[in-house]
Design a protein around this motif. Structure first.
Motif, PDB file in Angstrom:
ATOM      1  N   LEU A 105       0.821  -1.214   0.000  1.00 45.30           N
ATOM      2  CA  LEU A 105       0.000   0.000   0.000  1.00 45.30           C
ATOM      3  C   LEU A 105       0.854   1.263   0.000  1.00 45.30           C
ATOM      4  O   LEU A 105       0.549   2.224  -0.706  1.00 45.30           O
ATOM      5  CB  LEU A 105      -0.941   0.000   1.207  1.00 45.30           C
ATOM      6  N   LEU A 106       1.923   1.264   0.792  1.00 50.70           N
ATOM      7  CA  LEU A 106       2.778   2.446   0.863  1.00 50.70           C
ATOM      8  C   LEU A 106       3.521   2.661  -0.452  1.00 50.70           C
ATOM      9  O   LEU A 106       3.708   3.792  -0.892  1.00 50.70           O
ATOM     10  CB  LEU A 106       3.748   2.356   2.047  1.00 50.70           C
ATOM     11  N   LYS A 107       3.890   1.572  -1.118  1.00 48.74           N
ATOM     12  CA  LYS A 107       4.541   1.693  -2.418  1.00 48.74           C
ATOM     13  C   LYS A 107       3.558   2.291  -3.437  1.00 48.74           C
ATOM     14  O   LYS A 107       3.935   3.157  -4.230  1.00 48.74           O
ATOM     15  CB  LYS A 107       5.062   0.351  -2.914  1.00 48.74           C
ATOM     16  N   GLN A 108       2.313   1.847  -3.401  1.00 48.58           N
ATOM     17  CA  GLN A 108       1.293   2.393  -4.307  1.00 48.58           C
ATOM     18  C   GLN A 108       1.128   3.890  -4.079  1.00 48.58           C
ATOM     19  O   GLN A 108       1.017   4.669  -5.028  1.00 48.58           O
ATOM     20  CB  GLN A 108      -0.042   1.675  -4.121  1.00 48.58           C
ATOM     21  N   ARG A 109       1.132   4.306  -2.803  1.00 47.55           N
ATOM     22  CA  ARG A 109       1.008   5.734  -2.478  1.00 47.55           C
ATOM     23  C   ARG A 109       2.218   6.516  -2.959  1.00 47.55           C
ATOM     24  O   ARG A 109       2.083   7.619  -3.486  1.00 47.55           O
ATOM     25  CB  ARG A 109       0.825   5.928  -0.965  1.00 47.55           C
ATOM     26  N   GLN A 110       3.418   5.926  -2.789  1.00 49.60           N
ATOM     27  CA  GLN A 110       4.637   6.588  -3.258  1.00 49.60           C
ATOM     28  C   GLN A 110       4.621   6.738  -4.774  1.00 49.60           C
ATOM     29  O   GLN A 110       4.997   7.792  -5.293  1.00 49.60           O
ATOM     30  CB  GLN A 110       5.884   5.803  -2.823  1.00 49.60           C
ATOM     31  N   ASP A 111       4.187   5.705  -5.474  1.00 52.47           N
ATOM     32  CA  ASP A 111       4.094   5.762  -6.934  1.00 52.47           C
ATOM     33  C   ASP A 111       3.107   6.848  -7.366  1.00 52.47           C
ATOM     34  O   ASP A 111       3.352   7.574  -8.335  1.00 52.47           O
ATOM     35  CB  ASP A 111       3.664   4.408  -7.509  1.00 52.47           C
ATOM     36  N   PHE A 112       1.998   6.941  -6.632  1.00 50.60           N
ATOM     37  CA  PHE A 112       0.985   7.963  -6.910  1.00 50.60           C
ATOM     38  C   PHE A 112       1.589   9.366  -6.759  1.00 50.60           C
ATOM     39  O   PHE A 112       1.430  10.222  -7.630  1.00 50.60           O
ATOM     40  CB  PHE A 112      -0.193   7.772  -5.939  1.00 50.60           C
ATOM     41  N   MET A 113       2.315   9.579  -5.666  1.00 54.14           N
ATOM     42  CA  MET A 113       2.951  10.882  -5.431  1.00 54.14           C
ATOM     43  C   MET A 113       4.046  11.160  -6.464  1.00 54.14           C
ATOM     44  O   MET A 113       4.197  12.294  -6.911  1.00 54.14           O
ATOM     45  CB  MET A 113       3.542  10.966  -4.010  1.00 54.14           C
ATOM     46  N   LYS A 114       4.779  10.128  -6.843  1.00 54.95           N
ATOM     47  CA  LYS A 114       5.826  10.286  -7.861  1.00 54.95           C
ATOM     48  C   LYS A 114       5.200  10.779  -9.169  1.00 54.95           C
ATOM     49  O   LYS A 114       5.718  11.686  -9.810  1.00 54.95           O
ATOM     50  CB  LYS A 114       6.570   8.969  -8.076  1.00 54.95           C
ATOM     51  N   GLN A 115       4.071  10.179  -9.535  1.00 52.74           N
ATOM     52  CA  GLN A 115       3.342  10.598 -10.738  1.00 52.74           C
ATOM     53  C   GLN A 115       2.861  12.038 -10.596  1.00 52.74           C
ATOM     54  O   GLN A 115       2.972  12.830 -11.525  1.00 52.74           O
ATOM     55  CB  GLN A 115       2.124   9.701 -10.960  1.00 52.74           C
ATOM     56  N   ALA A 116       2.314  12.355  -9.432  1.00 49.94           N
ATOM     57  CA  ALA A 116       1.761  13.688  -9.189  1.00 49.94           C
ATOM     58  C   ALA A 116       2.862  14.755  -9.252  1.00 49.94           C
ATOM     59  O   ALA A 116       2.616  15.879  -9.698  1.00 49.94           O
ATOM     60  CB  ALA A 116       1.047  13.741  -7.840  1.00 49.94           C
ATOM     61  N   LEU A 117       4.061  14.408  -8.802  1.00 52.01           N
ATOM     62  CA  LEU A 117       5.164  15.371  -8.755  1.00 52.01           C
ATOM     63  C   LEU A 117       6.044  15.334 -10.005  1.00 52.01           C
ATOM     64  O   LEU A 117       7.023  16.089 -10.085  1.00 52.01           O
ATOM     65  CB  LEU A 117       6.016  15.136  -7.502  1.00 52.01           C
ATOM     66  N   ALA A 118       5.675  14.493 -10.965  1.00 49.33           N
ATOM     67  CA  ALA A 118       6.448  14.389 -12.204  1.00 49.33           C
ATOM     68  C   ALA A 118       6.525  15.756 -12.883  1.00 49.33           C
ATOM     69  O   ALA A 118       5.533  16.474 -12.990  1.00 49.33           O
ATOM     70  CB  ALA A 118       5.826  13.363 -13.145  1.00 49.33           C
TER      71      ALA A 118
END
Length: 142
Positions: A105-118
């Motif tokens: 779950l935390l990895k999914q959230r990190q990936d989401f934030m990575k996309q958002a901050l791209a």
């Protein structure tokens, strides 16, 4: 002035809303609620923790924490043990199953934030610093 303060508050509230909604969508397949997720997160971050630690960290009613921890225990995601120094205190630790779910779950959230901050990498450090300052101020006032 007031207008910019309102704008900042609204943006933070909306970011939190989207993060929570995103997380909630991914929690469903594990039969977890946002409350259960946050309790697991607190246990993972600073295990072993007491019920009181969770109550303080999450500002949840003791009864709510109890219900959530009972569920997590029954689901095999946390284990309980007595504090050797104070037998009245129950300490909680995450199990291997709980750990696996949280890492996912935390990895999914990190990936989401990575996309958002791209595309914003250059200002991400400054943004993190500004948000940290704001949070520190809010914690002081509160």
């Amino acid at each position: 002035g007031n207008e910019i303060n309102n704008k900042i508050e609204a943006k933070i509230r909306n970011i939190a809303k989207y993060l929570n909604e995103y997380t909630k969508d991914h929690l469903k397949c594990y039969n977890l609620t946002l409350g259960r997720f946050h309790v697991l997160r607190v246990i993972l971050e600073s295990e072993p923790v007491s019920m009181g630690d969770i109550h303080e960290e999450l500002h949840m009613a003791n009864s709510t924490v109890t219900v959530i921890v009972d569920y997590l225990y029954e689901a095999g995601l946390v284990k309980r043990r007595r504090d050797a120094n104070d037998r009245r205190v129950v300490l909680l630790e995450i199990t291997d199953d709980g750990n696996k779910i949280m890492k996912d779950l935390l990895k999914q959230r990190q990936d989401f934030m990575k996309q958002a901050l791209a595309g914003m990498e250059d200002s991400a450090v400054e943004l993190a610093s500004l948000l940290e300052n704001l949070l520190n101020k809010i914690e002081e006032i509160y």
